[in-house]
Enzyme design. Structure first.
Site, PDB file in Angstrom:
ATOM      1  N   HIS A   1      -4.801   6.890   8.088  1.00 43.05           N
ATOM      2  CA  HIS A   1      -3.863   6.220   7.188  1.00 43.05           C
ATOM      3  C   HIS A   1      -2.773   5.502   7.984  1.00 43.05           C
ATOM      4  O   HIS A   1      -2.083   6.128   8.782  1.00 43.05           O
ATOM      5  CB  HIS A   1      -3.237   7.269   6.260  1.00 43.05           C
ATOM      6  CG  HIS A   1      -2.384   6.681   5.178  1.00 43.05           C
ATOM      7  ND1 HIS A   1      -1.115   7.125   4.906  1.00 43.05           N
ATOM      8  CD2 HIS A   1      -2.632   5.678   4.285  1.00 43.05           C
ATOM      9  CE1 HIS A   1      -0.617   6.442   3.897  1.00 43.05           C
ATOM     10  NE2 HIS A   1      -1.520   5.563   3.499  1.00 43.05           N
TER      11      HIS A   1
ATOM     12  N   HIS B   1       4.093  -1.738   6.103  1.00 38.51           N
ATOM     13  CA  HIS B   1       3.986  -1.136   4.775  1.00 38.51           C
ATOM     14  C   HIS B   1       5.079  -1.630   3.828  1.00 38.51           C
ATOM     15  O   HIS B   1       4.815  -1.895   2.651  1.00 38.51           O
ATOM     16  CB  HIS B   1       4.063   0.390   4.898  1.00 38.51           C
ATOM     17  CG  HIS B   1       3.988   1.105   3.595  1.00 38.51           C
ATOM     18  ND1 HIS B   1       5.095   1.297   2.786  1.00 38.51           N
ATOM     19  CD2 HIS B   1       2.945   1.655   2.920  1.00 38.51           C
ATOM     20  CE1 HIS B   1       4.728   1.943   1.695  1.00 38.51           C
ATOM     21  NE2 HIS B   1       3.429   2.172   1.748  1.00 38.51           N
TER      22      HIS B   1
HETATM   23  O1  G3P Z   1      -4.398   2.575   0.537  1.00 37.39           O
HETATM   24  C1  G3P Z   1      -4.065   3.893   0.274  1.00 37.39           C
HETATM   25  C2  G3P Z   1      -2.591   4.174   0.441  1.00 37.39           C
HETATM   26  O2  G3P Z   1      -2.163   3.645   1.670  1.00 37.39           O
HETATM   27  C3  G3P Z   1      -1.759   3.622  -0.675  1.00 37.39           C
HETATM   28  O3  G3P Z   1      -0.389   3.975  -0.604  1.00 37.39           O
HETATM   29  O4  G3P Z   1       1.993   3.547  -0.087  1.00 37.39           O
HETATM   30  O5  G3P Z   1       0.553   4.643   1.615  1.00 37.39           O
HETATM   31  O6  G3P Z   1       0.262   2.217   1.101  1.00 37.39           O
HETATM   32  P1  G3P Z   1       0.635   3.577   0.559  1.00 37.39           P
HETATM   33 MG    MG Z   2      -1.463   1.744   2.340  1.00 39.10          MG
END
Ligand code: G3P
Ligand code: MG
Length: 245
Positions: free
Chosen positions: A13, A55
């Site tokens: 992630h 992000h």
């Molecule tokens: O793509 C999955 C996840 O990354 C979505 O939430 O806020 O971590 O970008 P966020």
């Molecule tokens: Mg994300």
């Protein structure tokens, strides 16, 4: 579309957020060193029209910059340090342009879930920007594009019907299938904490791969995998990988 590639049980992630500054080239390299097959990264627009890998729509949390990303040209963003906030070891790590990130990830041989953060931008403008970046990059690895902004996904599909699209939800809405069909999505992405086993079963029965964020504990990952979840996005893949070895 997914028959061309296999989704792994764990997707890093924002690179590998627990072990390197999120959404940086160093993080992507570390993901490859950890033998992950796929990563997820976030992209948004900057002031000179290019996409950058970040992000937030602001700079303060993950760099030594200030203000809105859209208020800065790419050349200015290139001067910022996106690593020191995480640790001195990553001092000088840049905010990657999407071009630079795609080239790096391609070279590492990783599959990619590119999440589009539309924020305040017009979905059409955002989709056009991502489309042009992808055209230019000629990325050769498996690519799945997702967004919480479904209008952006619809616009992107118009521009390139061959792109694999994943639809992102927080809690799964009742009409998830109608939404997925209307967007020509090939996968469903949702919040692991808000998903029930029954919903996971409905998604599997309908034939969609299911990907859940953000899972950092082995017990939760095991539960989700037992429900038929294909992939979990994890900040800390090492905490989950033990199960796969
Ligand atoms: O793509 C999955 C996840 O990354 C979505 O939430 O806020 O971590 O970008 P966020
Ligand atoms: Mg994300």
């Amino acid at each position: 579309m997914t028959e061309k590639w296999h989704l792994p049980a764990i997707i890093g992630h924002r690179g590998v957020k627990a072990h390197a500054p999120e959404n940086t080239l160093a993080g992507f390299s570390l993901a490859a060193e950890m033998e992950l097959q796929w990563i997820e990264i976030d992209t948004t627009l900057c002031g000179s029209g290019e996409c950058v890998v970040l992000h937030d729509d602001t700079l303060a949390r993950c760099s030594n910059g200030q203000g809105q990303v859209i208020q800065h040209r790419l050349a200015e963003l290139n001067q910022l340090d996106a690593g020191s906030w995480f640790s001195a070891q990553f001092q000088g790590e840049p905010i990657p342009s999407l071009q630079h990130a795609l080239a790096h990830i391609d070279k590492l041989g990783l599959g990619l879930n590119l999440e589009i953060k539309t924020y305040q931008h017009s979905p059409n403008v955002m989709a056009q920007a991502v489309y042009q970046e992808l055209q230019r990059a000629n990325f050769s690895r498996p690519l799945l594009v997702s967004s919480f902004c479904h209008q952006t996904l619809a616009a992107l599909h118009q521009l390139d019907p061959t792109l694999a699209i994943g639809v992102l939800f927080e809690a799964l809405p009742r009409d998830w299938l109608t939404i997925a069909q209307s967007l020509n999505a090939i996968s469903i992405h949702c919040d692991a904490d808000l998903l029930s086993q029954e919903q996971a079963q409905q998604i599997s029965t309908a034939g969609y791969p299911l990907l859940c964020y953000t899972v950092n504990h082995l017990e939760q990952a095991k539960k989700l995998w037992s429900w038929g979840v294909n992939s979990v996005f994890s900040d800390d893949p090492l905490a989950l990988q033990v199960e796969l070895k």
